[in-house]
Design a protein around this motif. Sequence first.
Motif, short mmCIF file in Angstrom:
data_model
loop_
_atom_site.label_atom_id
_atom_site.label_comp_id
_atom_site.label_asym_id
_atom_site.label_seq_id
_atom_site.Cartn_x
_atom_site.Cartn_y
_atom_site.Cartn_z
N SER A 100 0.81 -1.22 0.00
CA SER A 100 0.00 0.00 0.00
C SER A 100 0.84 1.26 0.00
N TYR A 162 5.78 -6.02 -0.47
CA TYR A 162 4.38 -6.39 -0.68
C TYR A 162 3.75 -7.07 0.53
N ASN A 217 -9.34 4.75 -4.91
CA ASN A 217 -8.90 3.39 -5.17
C ASN A 217 -10.07 2.49 -5.55
N SER A 219 -10.33 -1.78 -6.44
CA SER A 219 -9.46 -2.95 -6.34
C SER A 219 -10.23 -4.25 -6.59
N THR A 221 -10.74 -7.47 -4.88
CA THR A 221 -10.55 -7.98 -3.52
C THR A 221 -10.60 -9.50 -3.44
N GLN A 297 -1.39 -1.51 -7.77
CA GLN A 297 -0.98 -2.87 -7.43
C GLN A 297 -2.15 -3.78 -7.07
N ASP A 298 -3.27 -3.23 -6.60
CA ASP A 298 -4.43 -4.06 -6.25
C ASP A 298 -5.41 -4.18 -7.40
N ALA A 301 -5.12 -9.64 -9.85
CA ALA A 301 -5.23 -10.80 -8.96
C ALA A 301 -4.99 -12.07 -9.77
N ASP A 522 -1.10 -13.57 -3.71
CA ASP A 522 -1.93 -12.39 -3.93
C ASP A 522 -1.84 -11.48 -2.70
N LEU A 523 -2.07 -10.20 -2.91
CA LEU A 523 -2.04 -9.25 -1.79
C LEU A 523 -3.10 -9.60 -0.77
N GLU A 527 -3.88 -4.99 2.35
CA GLU A 527 -3.08 -4.23 1.40
C GLU A 527 -3.87 -3.79 0.18
N LYS A 528 -5.14 -4.16 0.10
CA LYS A 528 -5.98 -3.74 -1.02
C LYS A 528 -6.90 -2.58 -0.65
#
Length: 579
Positions: A100, A162, A217, A219, A221, A297-298, A301, A522-523, A527-528
Motif C-alpha cells: 500500500s 508487498y 482506489n 481494487s 478484492t 498494485q491491487d 489478482a 496475492d495481496l 493491502e488492497k
Amino acid sequence: MMGFMQIMNSWMIIFPIIVVLYYFFRKKYKRQVISSTIFWEEAMRETKASPYLKKLQKNALLFLQVAALLLFVFALMNPYRTSSVITGQQVIFVVDTSASMLAGKDESLFDLHKKELQKLVDQAEGKEITVVATGNQPNVIIRNEKKVNAVKQAIEQLEITYESAHMSNVLDVVQSFIGTLPTSVYIFTDVLDKAAIPVSSENVSWNVFGQEESLENVSITKFAAMQQNDEKTLLIQITNETNEEQTVELAVNDENNKVINESVKIAGKSSVNHVMTNTNIGELLKASISTRDDYRQDNVAYTVLRQPAVEIQLDVDMHVLVQKGFASVYDDVVYLNQSDTNGEGKSLLVTNKVAHLNDHQPILLFGRDDTEAKEVNLLASSSNHALFNFSPLDDIYVQSVYAPFEDFEVIATVGEHPFIQLSDKGDIIVLTDIQTTDWAMHPVFPLFLWSTIQHVSTQSDYIGAFHPKQNASIVVPQKEWSIYDQEGQFVHAFSGKQFIAPEKPGIYEMQTDDEKRMFTVDLSLEEKMIQQGETYQIGALQAAREMQQEHAILLWFIPFILVLLLVEWEVQRRRGFTN
C-alpha cells in the motif's frame, strides 16, 4: 538561519569606513604634458576644485581593500548558522515496505518517505542510527550505525516487499532496541493508530509520518475459479472505495494469452461480485481492471482453475448446518453411513468419528465422538494459514471445545484453547460441534468449507493461495523443492513442509525431482484497502524540529580574506607601489 556570537565586535566596521573616507580626500593626479609652466597653476587648480564624489574614482584597490576589511569585521563577529538536529542518544527509523506504500498521486508515498528519511539522516549525524523494515519478521537493515553515508546507502536500497506491515511485531522489536537510552523513533507508514504507540517511557519521542493525501482506489478484492464437470465458473469481487460510481474494464487472461473482456459498474463505497460462467479458458488465470485510481498494485489478482475432490462424502450423522454448508459450495455431495465408508480413496470424508483419522483418505473431523466438550464461551482467532485466506475467524463465538490431539499443528484458537488442528497427513480437525457456535451464521463459513475442499483436493498439483512472504505449513513430501515464477525464473528453494511464499504477487510453480505443485500469491485484503493517515508526534523527548544547533562558520571566511589580500597585492604590484 544565521546569527553572530560576538556581535560587540561590529564596532570595527569603522575601519572600512576610514578607507572609504581616505579615498574621498585623496588627491588624484594625472600625467599631463604642457609646453610651458604658464598653464601649471590652472591644472593644479582644476584638481583641487573636483567634488568629493568625483574623487571616489573607480579604483580596484578601493573595492578590494573595503571587501577584505568587511570580511575581516564579519569574521570577528563570529557568525554561525543553525540547523535542526535530532535529540536523544540514538535514532530508530521504521520504514513500511508493504504494498500500500506504492499508492500516491504524482509520486508514491514510499518514494516521498525515502526523501524525507535522507534529510533526517543529516540531522542525526554523530548519533547511532538503526533502520528497521516492516513485516511479520521485521528486517533490521542497519543497526547502531554512525556513518551517514552508510545509512543513506541502506535507505536508498530499500524496496517494497508487498507483505503486510505487521506493525505490532515491529514495535515490539523497536521497544527492545530502545532500552533506557533517550531515543527518537521515526515511523514512516500510511496509517498508524495513536493507540498502538507504546508511550511508557519518557525518554522516547515517537514521530509518525502518515499518508495525508486523500486517494482514490478501486481494487480486485477476491478472485476464484472453479470447474465442476464441464462448467467453469469465475468469481471476481471488485471494491470501489471512491464516492462516485465507477465503470471498470475487466480482463481475464490465461496461460495461452486468451482474454475475456467485460465492463463492470460499481456504485460508490460498495463491492460487486461479478460471475463468469461457461468460459472457454485455461487454468492459470490473471484478472485485471483498467480504471483511474491512485493505487495500481491491487488492480491485478491471480488464481488457478481447479477441480475439487472427485467426491465429498458426508457422514449422515453430521449436523444439518454442515450439510447445507457443503451443499452451498459443491454440488456432488454423497451422504454415507458409517458402514458405507471403507477408509480408502481420495474423496473428502466429513465426519465426527475419530477412528477415521487412521483411514487412507483425507478427513474433515467436525467434533469428536470419543470425549466430552469443555465450556469456554470465547471468541475464535485464526492464524496466517492458507486455509483462512478467504475465511478469517473474526467475531466467531464458540461455546465449547473438545480436547486437542497431541502432536497436531494448531492453526486456530479459542482464547488459549486449540480450535482447529492439522494432522501430519493433512486432515483438518475442528474441535467443536457446529451447534455450539454461531460460525454457520457467518458468511465466511461456506468459504471455509470451500477452502477445506481445496486443501484436500485430489488435484495434486495445486497447494493453495498465499499472501506475500507468508510463512505457512503445506502438506508435501519431505524433499528439496525449488520455486519458479511464470517466466521460469528461480525464486528460492526450501525443504520440508514449512515454506515462505514469494514476495511478489503472481502464479508460481514448485518443483522437485519427479513432482510439481502450483500455487498463487496475492495481496492480503489489508493491502488492497487505502486509508488516509496523519502525521503526529507522541512522547516527552523534545522533537527534532524544535531543537536548533549552532555551527560556527568563521573558518569559511579566512580563505576569502587571504584571496582578497593576494589579489590586492597583485593589483598594487602591477600599478607600481610608488603610485
